[in-house]
Write a protein that holds these residues in place. Structure first.
Motif, PDB file in Angstrom:
ATOM      1  N   LYS A  50      33.758  34.106  22.518  1.00 24.67           N
ATOM      2  CA  LYS A  50      33.088  34.877  23.571  1.00 24.67           C
ATOM      3  C   LYS A  50      33.830  36.186  23.813  1.00 24.67           C
ATOM      4  O   LYS A  50      35.040  36.276  23.649  1.00 24.67           O
ATOM      5  N   VAL A  51      33.078  37.187  24.218  1.00 16.06           N
ATOM      6  CA  VAL A  51      33.663  38.478  24.577  1.00 16.06           C
ATOM      7  C   VAL A  51      33.686  38.542  26.101  1.00 16.06           C
ATOM      8  O   VAL A  51      32.674  38.306  26.755  1.00 16.06           O
ATOM      9  N   GLU A  52      34.846  38.847  26.662  1.00 18.99           N
ATOM     10  CA  GLU A  52      35.035  38.894  28.108  1.00 18.99           C
ATOM     11  C   GLU A  52      35.526  40.273  28.540  1.00 18.99           C
ATOM     12  O   GLU A  52      36.287  40.916  27.826  1.00 18.99           O
ATOM     13  N   GLU A  53      35.100  40.693  29.722  1.00 20.82           N
ATOM     14  CA  GLU A  53      35.657  41.880  30.358  1.00 20.82           C
ATOM     15  C   GLU A  53      36.956  41.422  31.016  1.00 20.82           C
ATOM     16  O   GLU A  53      36.940  40.506  31.846  1.00 20.82           O
ATOM     17  N   ALA A  60      52.459  40.535  29.324  1.00 20.59           N
ATOM     18  CA  ALA A  60      52.509  39.075  29.337  1.00 20.59           C
ATOM     19  C   ALA A  60      53.960  38.612  29.379  1.00 20.59           C
ATOM     20  O   ALA A  60      54.858  39.286  28.875  1.00 20.59           O
ATOM     21  N   ARG A  61      54.178  37.449  29.975  1.00 27.57           N
ATOM     22  CA  ARG A  61      55.538  36.898  30.036  1.00 27.57           C
ATOM     23  C   ARG A  61      56.011  36.456  28.667  1.00 27.57           C
ATOM     24  O   ARG A  61      57.171  36.556  28.342  1.00 27.57           O
ATOM     25  N   MET A  62      55.083  35.939  27.862  1.00 26.68           N
ATOM     26  CA  MET A  62      55.434  35.471  26.521  1.00 26.68           C
ATOM     27  C   MET A  62      54.719  36.367  25.513  1.00 26.68           C
ATOM     28  O   MET A  62      53.649  36.889  25.786  1.00 26.68           O
ATOM     29  N   GLY A  63      55.299  36.518  24.377  1.00 28.57           N
ATOM     30  CA  GLY A  63      54.731  37.410  23.365  1.00 28.57           C
ATOM     31  C   GLY A  63      55.480  38.725  23.407  1.00 28.57           C
ATOM     32  O   GLY A  63      55.780  39.244  24.479  1.00 28.57           O
ATOM     33  N   ASP A  64      55.764  39.239  22.257  1.00 24.58           N
ATOM     34  CA  ASP A  64      56.593  40.437  22.161  1.00 24.58           C
ATOM     35  C   ASP A  64      56.062  41.616  22.967  1.00 24.58           C
ATOM     36  O   ASP A  64      56.743  42.176  23.791  1.00 24.58           O
ATOM     37  N   SER A  65      54.819  41.972  22.716  1.00 21.88           N
ATOM     38  CA  SER A  65      54.277  43.147  23.399  1.00 21.88           C
ATOM     39  C   SER A  65      52.866  42.881  23.907  1.00 21.88           C
ATOM     40  O   SER A  65      52.092  43.817  24.081  1.00 21.88           O
ATOM     41  N   ASP A  66      52.539  41.628  24.132  1.00 20.87           N
ATOM     42  CA  ASP A  66      51.199  41.291  24.597  1.00 20.87           C
ATOM     43  C   ASP A  66      50.976  41.735  26.029  1.00 20.87           C
ATOM     44  O   ASP A  66      51.893  41.786  26.846  1.00 20.87           O
ATOM     45  N   LEU A  67      49.720  42.036  26.304  1.00 19.63           N
ATOM     46  CA  LEU A  67      49.282  42.327  27.655  1.00 19.63           C
ATOM     47  C   LEU A  67      48.665  41.060  28.234  1.00 19.63           C
ATOM     48  O   LEU A  67      48.307  40.137  27.506  1.00 19.63           O
ATOM     49  N   THR A  68      48.516  41.029  29.546  1.00 24.70           N
ATOM     50  CA  THR A  68      47.843  39.917  30.193  1.00 24.70           C
ATOM     51  C   THR A  68      46.863  40.460  31.211  1.00 24.70           C
ATOM     52  O   THR A  68      47.086  41.524  31.791  1.00 24.70           O
ATOM     53  N   GLY A  69      45.783  39.717  31.387  1.00 29.76           N
ATOM     54  CA  GLY A  69      44.779  40.113  32.365  1.00 29.76           C
ATOM     55  C   GLY A  69      43.927  38.931  32.737  1.00 29.76           C
ATOM     56  O   GLY A  69      44.174  37.802  32.293  1.00 29.76           O
ATOM     57  N   ARG A  70      42.898  39.195  33.533  1.00 28.21           N
ATOM     58  CA  ARG A  70      42.034  38.125  34.024  1.00 28.21           C
ATOM     59  C   ARG A  70      40.577  38.478  33.795  1.00 28.21           C
ATOM     60  O   ARG A  70      40.165  39.624  33.914  1.00 28.21           O
ATOM     61  N   THR A  71      39.816  37.429  33.474  1.00 27.20           N
ATOM     62  CA  THR A  71      38.371  37.563  33.316  1.00 27.20           C
ATOM     63  C   THR A  71      37.732  37.554  34.706  1.00 27.20           C
ATOM     64  O   THR A  71      38.389  37.209  35.695  1.00 27.20           O
ATOM     65  N   PRO A  72      36.442  37.868  34.803  1.00 30.44           N
ATOM     66  CA  PRO A  72      35.763  37.757  36.095  1.00 30.44           C
ATOM     67  C   PRO A  72      35.820  36.331  36.660  1.00 30.44           C
ATOM     68  O   PRO A  72      35.758  36.145  37.869  1.00 30.44           O
ATOM     69  N   GLY A  73      35.963  35.328  35.793  1.00 28.79           N
ATOM     70  CA  GLY A  73      36.100  33.940  36.224  1.00 28.79           C
ATOM     71  C   GLY A  73      37.537  33.545  36.520  1.00 28.79           C
ATOM     72  O   GLY A  73      37.844  32.371  36.694  1.00 28.79           O
ATOM     73  N   ASN A  74      38.448  34.518  36.556  1.00 25.37           N
ATOM     74  CA  ASN A  74      39.867  34.339  36.880  1.00 25.37           C
ATOM     75  C   ASN A  74      40.650  33.571  35.819  1.00 25.37           C
ATOM     76  O   ASN A  74      41.681  32.978  36.101  1.00 25.37           O
ATOM     77  N   ARG A  75      40.180  33.577  34.579  1.00 22.54           N
ATOM     78  CA  ARG A  75      40.947  32.953  33.495  1.00 22.54           C
ATOM     79  C   ARG A  75      41.949  33.974  32.974  1.00 22.54           C
ATOM     80  O   ARG A  75      41.621  35.139  32.761  1.00 22.54           O
ATOM     81  N   LYS A  76      43.179  33.513  32.742  1.00 24.86           N
ATOM     82  CA  LYS A  76      44.226  34.396  32.214  1.00 24.86           C
ATOM     83  C   LYS A  76      44.020  34.572  30.716  1.00 24.86           C
ATOM     84  O   LYS A  76      43.818  33.597  29.994  1.00 24.86           O
TER      85      LYS A  76
END
Length: 113
Positions: A50-53, A60-76
């Motif tokens: 699925k494609v999410e906004e 992100a806390r884990m991962g070398d240079s990953d970003l983190t965010g939330r979907t409209p359904g509040n999934r990380k």
């Protein structure tokens, strides 16, 4: 979140005798959390493809240079991306579902044909 029982001051239960042994409380919590984790994993795995906004919140806390965010359904969602995306909304295709988060990559339709 789930926790073992603890008395809350000012509630009727706070004055009751606590006769549940600690081992029983810990075991019940373990059963509950195991079931919740299994359900969450199954739900998150259904998001693959699925494609999410995603509102990009930061690194992100884990991962070398990953970003983190939330979907409209509040999934990380964790995904590789440039830090300049922080504070913006990005379309992300979900590639993996984990018990507590999703993994994805920035959606570029021309690459996904």
């Amino acid at each position: 979140y789930s926790f073992k029982y603890s008395a809350r001051p000012g509630t009727p239960a706070a004055n009751m005798e606590d006769d549940i042994p600690e081992k029983v409380r810990a075991h019940r919590l373990e059963i509950l959390q195991t079931q919740l984790n299994a359900q969450q994993l199954a739900d998150n795995q259904k998001q693959v493809g699925k494609v999410e906004e995603v509102l990009v919140e930061g690194m992100a806390r884990m991962g070398d240079s990953d970003l983190t965010g939330r979907t409209p359904g509040n999934r990380k969602v964790n995904f590789a991306g440039d830090p300049s995306l922080i504070g913006r909304t990005v379309r992300v295709i979900i590639t993996e579902g984990h018990p507590n988060s999703l993994k994805g990559k920035v959606f570029r339709p021309w690459e996904n044909c």
